[in-house]
Structures are given as C-alpha cells and as structure tokens.
Design an enzyme around this catalytic site. Structure first.
Site, short mmCIF file in Angstrom:
data_model
loop_
_atom_site.label_atom_id
_atom_site.label_comp_id
_atom_site.label_asym_id
_atom_site.label_seq_id
_atom_site.Cartn_x
_atom_site.Cartn_y
_atom_site.Cartn_z
N SER A 169 0.87 -1.44 0.07
CA SER A 169 0.28 0.60 -0.09
C SER A 169 0.69 1.16 0.25
O SER A 169 1.78 1.33 0.56
CB SER A 169 -1.03 -0.06 1.16
OG SER A 169 -2.09 1.34 1.37
N HIS A 176 2.52 12.31 -0.68
CA HIS A 176 1.64 13.43 -0.37
C HIS A 176 2.98 14.66 -0.74
O HIS A 176 3.75 14.82 -0.21
CB HIS A 176 0.83 13.97 0.82
CG HIS A 176 -0.10 13.37 0.80
ND1 HIS A 176 -1.43 13.12 0.51
CD2 HIS A 176 -0.35 12.55 2.02
CE1 HIS A 176 -1.76 12.23 1.31
NE2 HIS A 176 -1.54 11.29 2.00
N HIS A 180 -2.16 7.21 -4.66
CA HIS A 180 -2.83 5.77 -3.92
C HIS A 180 -2.45 4.80 -5.03
O HIS A 180 -2.46 5.12 -6.27
CB HIS A 180 -4.18 6.27 -3.26
CG HIS A 180 -3.96 4.56 -3.12
ND1 HIS A 180 -4.91 4.18 -3.62
CD2 HIS A 180 -4.01 4.27 -2.78
CE1 HIS A 180 -5.10 2.56 -3.73
NE2 HIS A 180 -5.21 3.10 -1.98
N ASN A 190 -1.75 0.46 -4.94
CA ASN A 190 -1.91 -0.76 -3.37
C ASN A 190 -2.29 -2.55 -4.26
O ASN A 190 -3.40 -1.50 -5.80
CB ASN A 190 -3.23 -0.98 -2.41
CG ASN A 190 -4.32 -1.20 -2.59
OD1 ASN A 190 -4.43 -2.17 -2.83
ND2 ASN A 190 -5.65 0.15 -2.21
N THR A 191 -1.96 -3.70 -4.56
CA THR A 191 -2.30 -4.48 -4.50
C THR A 191 -2.29 -5.62 -3.54
O THR A 191 -1.79 -5.93 -2.78
CB THR A 191 -1.02 -4.94 -5.59
OG1 THR A 191 0.14 -5.27 -5.41
CG2 THR A 191 -1.39 -4.04 -6.92
N HIS A 230 -20.59 12.20 -0.23
CA HIS A 230 -20.77 13.16 0.94
C HIS A 230 -20.45 15.32 -0.21
O HIS A 230 -20.88 16.24 0.10
CB HIS A 230 -20.39 13.72 1.99
CG HIS A 230 -19.24 13.58 2.70
ND1 HIS A 230 -18.31 11.86 2.68
CD2 HIS A 230 -18.32 14.84 2.96
CE1 HIS A 230 -17.00 12.50 3.27
NE2 HIS A 230 -17.28 14.00 2.82
N GLY A 266 -6.97 -5.40 13.65
CA GLY A 266 -5.93 -5.64 14.66
C GLY A 266 -4.43 -5.55 13.72
O GLY A 266 -3.55 -5.86 14.77
#
Length: 293
Positions: free
Chosen positions: A115, A119, A129, A131-132, A193, A276
């Site tokens: 991941s 910035h 961004h 990720n795999t 939103h 966790g």
C-alpha cells in the site's frame, strides 16, 4: 493451503516495494533546482510492524516505510505486510456479508499486499495512491488493488499519461479490462457526501478470482509494474514549477477531501483497523497537513 502461491505473492509485493522506495529516493537526490530543492534529500524510515492477535500468537506483520519532509515528498509511505490468523467477529461478519465462501463458520484468513500513498511538497505534483493485495480464506482466494491520481491542480496531459500507461499494461490481459477497472475506480474513489470524485481516477479491482490463479496474479503484477512509469514522469515534470501560497492553500483543502475519503469510506482502512494491524501503518495514508473551509 496454496502455500507456494502465497509465498510468491508475498515476495512479489516486497520486491515491488523495494523498487518503489529506491525510485522515490532517487527523485529526492535528483531534485537540484526549483522549489524545495534547497532542502535536505529525504530518506525512508523503516519500521517493522506486527499484527496484534487476541491470544498473543504470531499473526504476521510487515514493513512500514515513511519519508517525511523531503525535497519532493512532504510525506510518502510504502507499506508491505503479510498477516494471518482468525478474523474478529465484526470483520468475519463483514466478509460473510460480501459473500466470501465459508466465512460463516471458518474465520481463518491470510492476506498480503503493498500500500502506497504520496503527498507532495510542490502543489503542482499530484498526490497518488497505489495498492495490490492477495487475500485467502479456507473457502476462497482473490486479488485486489489498483492506483489512482489525486492532483490538487489538474493537468489534462498528466491525467492522459497516467491512464494511457495503465491501459498499456492492462491491454495484454484483455481489451475490456482497462475500461472495466477504470469504471470501477471512478465508482470506488467517489466521495458521496461531497458529490465529487477524490481525484482524476485510475484503475481498481477487488475480489478478482477467475479460477486461474496464475492469470490473476500476472494481472496483479502488471498493475504494480504500471505504477512507476505512470507516475514518475509527472513528478519529474511538475516538481520544478514555481508555486504560490494560494497553490499551497488549494493543496491543503484537497488533502482534506483525501482524508475524509480514507477515514469514512476506504475498505482497506476499515479492514486494517478491524483485524488488529498496526494503526500507524493503516493510517499512514493520511496527509501531514490538511485544511477545511
């Protein structure tokens, strides 16, 4: 148990991590003119992470690599992990609700992936961004991931390059795959939103299991291989551009959108916290500074 396949996937994610870390530190070293070039060259701080298990048994972990305050990157994290054990009740119910076979009565799982979130110092350089990942349960396995571009100041030619590079890497796997994964990213990286997309899109997939593990793994690898050629040229071009205080203000406001999405909607954030994993590693994606109006 797919032990060989698990090992291959985990090793690949680590290899990709090493390539990206080296490339990003190379960008730091080569930035010799333009804004922020008088700063010290950034380097990744690497920390081992551990997944917390309820009974204290080994539950896996990974590496959290974070660079802060560099010439090019204000904050960038590249994390890899391989975790396993049993899902907690909430995560198990969520997986069952998604239709994962066997999850109603067998909560064992294994997951590995990479991941990345970057910035940037210069507002003209787009945030990004990627990720795999591979996920396994006793009843199923699948791949997921993708990458998307998040500029605060948009350039049509940058967006075109980012998408064209991804398309070139996906086309060998089928002519319909890039438009499908692009549409999936447009839907997934949307902020309801705010009634807008998080950025200018990219590619995204989840629950990828065609029944052919080798083919699906090869696709996942090419999604990872597409990242550096899609992104590095944009940074090299934009990092030398002059920027103003208004540009920085625009950047901080856009980062607020990014933070809202990751905290409210992102599936990976929810899963990492629910199972966790190290909270600092899960929340690595958050920007160092953001602003709301």
């Amino acid at each position: 148990m797919m032990d060989t396949e698990k090992d291959r996937a985990s090793s690949w994610f680590r290899q990709l991590r090493d390539e990206i870390v080296a490339a990003f530190e190379g960008l730091e070293d080569s930035h010799s003119e333009g804004p922020f070039s008088d700063m010290a060259s950034g380097r990744f701080e690497v920390t081992e992470t551990k997944r917390a298990s309820d009974d204290g048994s080994d539950a896996g972990g990974g590496l959290m690599s974070v660079m802060r305050g560099g010439r090019v990157f204000e904050k960038v994290g590249v994390n890899v992990s391989t975790v396993y054990g049993t899902l907690g009740e909430a995560a198990q119910k969520a997986m069952a609700a998604r239709g994962v076979p066997g999850m109603d009565n067998d909560p064992r799982f294994w997951a590995s992936g990479i991941s990345l979130v970057a910035h940037m110092q210069n507002p003209h350089c787009p945030a990004v961004h990627m990720n795999t990942r591979m996920f396994w349960t006793p009843g199923a396995w699948w791949f997921g991931g993708g990458s998307d571009l998040n500029p605060c100041i948009e350039y049509d030619e940058d967006t075109a390059h980012f998408h064209a590079t991804q398309k070139a890497h996906l086309d060998p796997h089928g002519d319909t795959l890039y438009p499908e994964l692009k549409a999936w990213a447009d839907e997934y990286f949307y902020i309801p939103h705010r009634h807008r997309a998080r950025g200018v899109g990219g590619i995204f997939m989840d629950d990828r299991n065609t029944g052919d593990w080798e083919a699906d793994f090869a696709l996942t690898q090419d999604i990872g291989r597409a990242f550096l050629p899609a992104y590095l040229p944009l940074v090299e071009k934009r990092r030398v551009q002059a920027c103003t205080e208004d540009d920085k203000d625009t950047q901080l406001i856009h980062r607020g959108l990014y933070a809202e999405y990751n905290l409210v909607y992102d599936r990976g954030t929810k899963f990492g916290l629910a199972t966790g994993h190290d909270a600092n590693a899960v929340l690595m994606s958050l920007p160092p500074l953001a602003k709301w109006v």
